[in-house]
Design an enzyme around this catalytic site. Structure first.
Site, PDB file in Angstrom:
ATOM      1  N   THR A 218       0.754  -1.046  -0.056  1.00  0.00           N
ATOM      2  CA  THR A 218      -0.083   0.020  -0.011  1.00  0.00           C
ATOM      3  C   THR A 218       0.747   1.318   0.026  1.00  0.00           C
ATOM      4  O   THR A 218       2.067   1.258   0.777  1.00  0.00           O
ATOM      5  CB  THR A 218      -0.990  -0.029   1.097  1.00  0.00           C
ATOM      6  OG1 THR A 218      -2.003  -1.179   1.097  1.00  0.00           O
ATOM      7  CG2 THR A 218      -1.423   1.375   1.484  1.00  0.00           C
ATOM      8  N   ARG A 246     -15.130  -6.433  -0.088  1.00  0.00           N
ATOM      9  CA  ARG A 246     -14.394  -5.890   1.131  1.00  0.00           C
ATOM     10  C   ARG A 246     -13.821  -4.623   0.959  1.00  0.00           C
ATOM     11  O   ARG A 246     -12.988  -3.878   0.001  1.00  0.00           O
ATOM     12  CB  ARG A 246     -13.364  -6.925   1.694  1.00  0.00           C
ATOM     13  CG  ARG A 246     -12.417  -6.594   2.852  1.00  0.00           C
ATOM     14  CD  ARG A 246     -11.190  -5.859   2.602  1.00  0.00           C
ATOM     15  NE  ARG A 246     -10.452  -5.705   3.791  1.00  0.00           N
ATOM     16  CZ  ARG A 246      -9.266  -4.928   3.812  1.00  0.00           C
ATOM     17  NH1 ARG A 246      -8.754  -4.178   2.487  1.00  0.00           N
ATOM     18  NH2 ARG A 246      -8.478  -5.037   4.747  1.00  0.00           N
ATOM     19  N   GLY A 248     -11.121  -1.758   3.107  1.00  0.00           N
ATOM     20  CA  GLY A 248     -10.307  -1.604   3.992  1.00  0.00           C
ATOM     21  C   GLY A 248     -10.013  -0.261   4.719  1.00  0.00           C
ATOM     22  O   GLY A 248     -11.048   0.462   4.768  1.00  0.00           O
ATOM     23  N   ASP A 249      -9.330   0.077   5.228  1.00  0.00           N
ATOM     24  CA  ASP A 249      -9.034   1.365   6.084  1.00  0.00           C
ATOM     25  C   ASP A 249      -8.600   2.614   5.099  1.00  0.00           C
ATOM     26  O   ASP A 249      -8.811   3.575   5.471  1.00  0.00           O
ATOM     27  CB  ASP A 249      -8.006   1.200   7.293  1.00  0.00           C
ATOM     28  CG  ASP A 249      -6.497   0.798   6.735  1.00  0.00           C
ATOM     29  OD1 ASP A 249      -6.642   0.038   5.838  1.00  0.00           O
ATOM     30  OD2 ASP A 249      -5.486   1.608   7.332  1.00  0.00           O
ATOM     31  N   THR A 269      -0.785   1.665   6.843  1.00  0.00           N
ATOM     32  CA  THR A 269      -0.593   0.808   6.018  1.00  0.00           C
ATOM     33  C   THR A 269      -0.692  -0.407   7.165  1.00  0.00           C
ATOM     34  O   THR A 269       0.042  -0.549   8.009  1.00  0.00           O
ATOM     35  CB  THR A 269       0.569   0.781   5.235  1.00  0.00           C
ATOM     36  OG1 THR A 269       0.489  -0.646   4.589  1.00  0.00           O
ATOM     37  CG2 THR A 269       1.877   0.920   6.129  1.00  0.00           C
ATOM     38  N   GLY A 270      -1.369  -1.707   6.740  1.00  0.00           N
ATOM     39  CA  GLY A 270      -1.405  -2.738   7.521  1.00  0.00           C
ATOM     40  C   GLY A 270      -2.673  -3.516   7.271  1.00  0.00           C
ATOM     41  O   GLY A 270      -3.521  -3.181   6.628  1.00  0.00           O
ATOM     42  N   THR A 271      -3.107  -4.395   8.290  1.00  0.00           N
ATOM     43  CA  THR A 271      -4.229  -5.083   8.281  1.00  0.00           C
ATOM     44  C   THR A 271      -5.383  -4.089   8.559  1.00  0.00           C
ATOM     45  O   THR A 271      -5.443  -3.742   9.727  1.00  0.00           O
ATOM     46  CB  THR A 271      -4.347  -6.163   9.350  1.00  0.00           C
ATOM     47  OG1 THR A 271      -3.164  -7.009   9.166  1.00  0.00           O
ATOM     48  CG2 THR A 271      -5.544  -6.985   8.824  1.00  0.00           C
ATOM     49  N   GLY A 272      -6.024  -3.569   7.495  1.00  0.00           N
ATOM     50  CA  GLY A 272      -7.015  -2.805   7.733  1.00  0.00           C
ATOM     51  C   GLY A 272      -7.944  -2.388   8.651  1.00  0.00           C
ATOM     52  O   GLY A 272      -8.410  -1.560   9.259  1.00  0.00           O
TER      53      GLY A 272
HETATM   54  N1  ASP Z   1      -4.472  -1.208   5.007  1.00  0.00           N
HETATM   55  C1  ASP Z   1      -4.502  -1.961   3.522  1.00  0.00           C
HETATM   56  C2  ASP Z   1      -6.170  -2.760   3.772  1.00  0.00           C
HETATM   57  O1  ASP Z   1      -6.376  -3.258   4.664  1.00  0.00           O
HETATM   58  C3  ASP Z   1      -3.779  -3.073   3.192  1.00  0.00           C
HETATM   59  C4  ASP Z   1      -2.163  -2.439   3.214  1.00  0.00           C
HETATM   60  O2  ASP Z   1      -2.005  -1.407   4.011  1.00  0.00           O
HETATM   61  O3  ASP Z   1      -1.295  -3.213   2.732  1.00  0.00           O
HETATM   62  O4  ASP Z   1      -6.590  -2.719   2.675  1.00  0.00           O
END
Ligand code: ASP
Length: 353
Positions: A218, A246, A248-249, A269-272
């Site tokens: 991301t 789906r 995300g954040d 960035t990360g698990t949204g």
């Molecule tokens: N945050 C993003 C999402 O969950 C994924 C990512 O940051 O890699 O869609």
């Protein structure tokens, strides 16, 4: 002799009076002093995850470093020439969206149906105006669509077909599926589906055997311009093998993106899902505003307390109203960099702790 002396005095007086007249005729006749330095800066990320030096080839490291530098230079040039923070964020993100190295635009990850659905958002810290698109396909630069939503509608977020139709009306560039396709991302999907797990584009959620060091990406940017305006933006393909639909954040203002001239700008960035549940980006701003934390402390609280407690993973970049820059993450690495008008230029990939 006396005559010559008086003549010389008269000539000297004449010359000095002509010079003083000249001075008065000079435009504005202002004492010329060096203009005060107006600081500007930008910070970027290209995703967080299992990024270990041991797993990277020299070529890969060089490719990422080069692209991150190109992105930084693009935004910096805009700020240097008096452009807005919004414009700098847009163009910086465009560089990364156009590169297959990152999970945004070209090279976005695939959902469970083998489709690419992308999310993006942008926020203007001066007005708090924001724009976002969610679940869009085939728009070359989703961040541009997010800016259009901010500038040309009464809304903050458009999704799916509606967002795509809207982007068409404004003649945004569309590409066909083959432009966005990369084998690397398709292989990640196949691998994830084989394991029947949902994984981040770079990190396994609950099975370390899914970890693949080629997965990440991301992109985000926060900038402050010469007018002291802050803007933040984020663009992503989301998570590999995510459910169709789906979101995300990244397109959610306050979760993946936030900017406020009174405090700071943030991109995540990360698990949204964890960044939505903690309203991570807005929470950083709140901690700065109401708890008087500095950026570093605020990021630490959000990443290493709030997100950690829920079992989430990822990172944040931030920049405050004084041009201070900070980042934090609880993953092995995060592609990141910043460039300031003070001359500092930093690019880092791995965890330094
Ligand atoms: N945050 C993003 C999402 O969950 C994924 C990512 O940051 O890699 O869609």
């Amino acid at each position: 002799m006396r005559k010559l002396f008086f003549k010389t005095i008269v000539v000297l007086l004449l010359i000095s009076s002509v010079n003083s007249c000249k001075k008065e005729l000079e435009p504005n006749n202002i004492t010329k002093s060096k203009p005060a330095e107006i600081p500007f800066a930008l910070v970027i990320h290209g995703g967080a995850g299992t990024i270990k030096k041991a797993n990277m080839t020299v070529e890969q490291e060089t490719a990422y470093t080069k692209k991150l530098q190109e992105a930084l230079d693009t935004g910096y040039r805009i700020l240097e020439n008096g452009g807005t923070a919004i414009e700098a964020v847009q163009k910086t993100i465009n560089v990364m969206e156009n590169s297959p190295l990152f999970n945004a635009g070209k090279g976005a990850v695939f959902n469970s149906l083998g489709k690419q659905e992308m999310d993006a958002s942008i926020m203007d810290g001066k007005t708090l105006n924001s724009g976002a698109v969610a679940g869009v396909s085939l728009i070359k630069n989703p961040i541009n669509a997010a800016i259009l939503v901010k500038d040309s509608t009464r809304h903050v977020m458009l999704s799916g077909k509606g967002a795509e139709e809207f982007a068409k009306q404004f003649n945004l560039v569309f590409e066909d599926e083959s432009y966005f396709y990369t084998e690397k991302r398709m292989n990640q999907l196949k691998k994830a589906q084989k394991k029947e797990k949902v994984v981040l584009d770079y990190t396994s959620l609950n099975n370390s055997s899914l970890i693949d060091n080629h997965k990440y990406g991301t992109v985000g940017c926060v900038a402050i311009d010469k007018d002291h305006n802050i803007a933040a933006g984020t663009s992503t393909g989301g998570m590999t093998n995510k459910k169709f639909g789906r979101i995300g954040d990244s397109p959610i203002i306050g979760a993946g993106t936030y900017a406020n001239n009174q405090t700071c700008g943030v991109s995540a960035t990360g698990t949204g899902e964890y960044f939505i549940r903690t309203l991570a980006a807005h929470q950083v701003s709140n901690l700065v505003q109401y708890k008087n934390l500095n950026l570093k402390e605020a990021l630490k609280q959000v990443v290493h307390v709030e997100i950690d407690t829920l079992g989430g993973d990822g990172g944040l970049i931030a920049l405050d109203k004084n041009g201070n820059i900070a980042w934090d993450f609880n993953t092995e690495g995060m592609y990141r960099g910043y460039k300031k008008s003070t001359g500092e230029n930093v690019i880092e990939i791995y965890n330094k702790n």
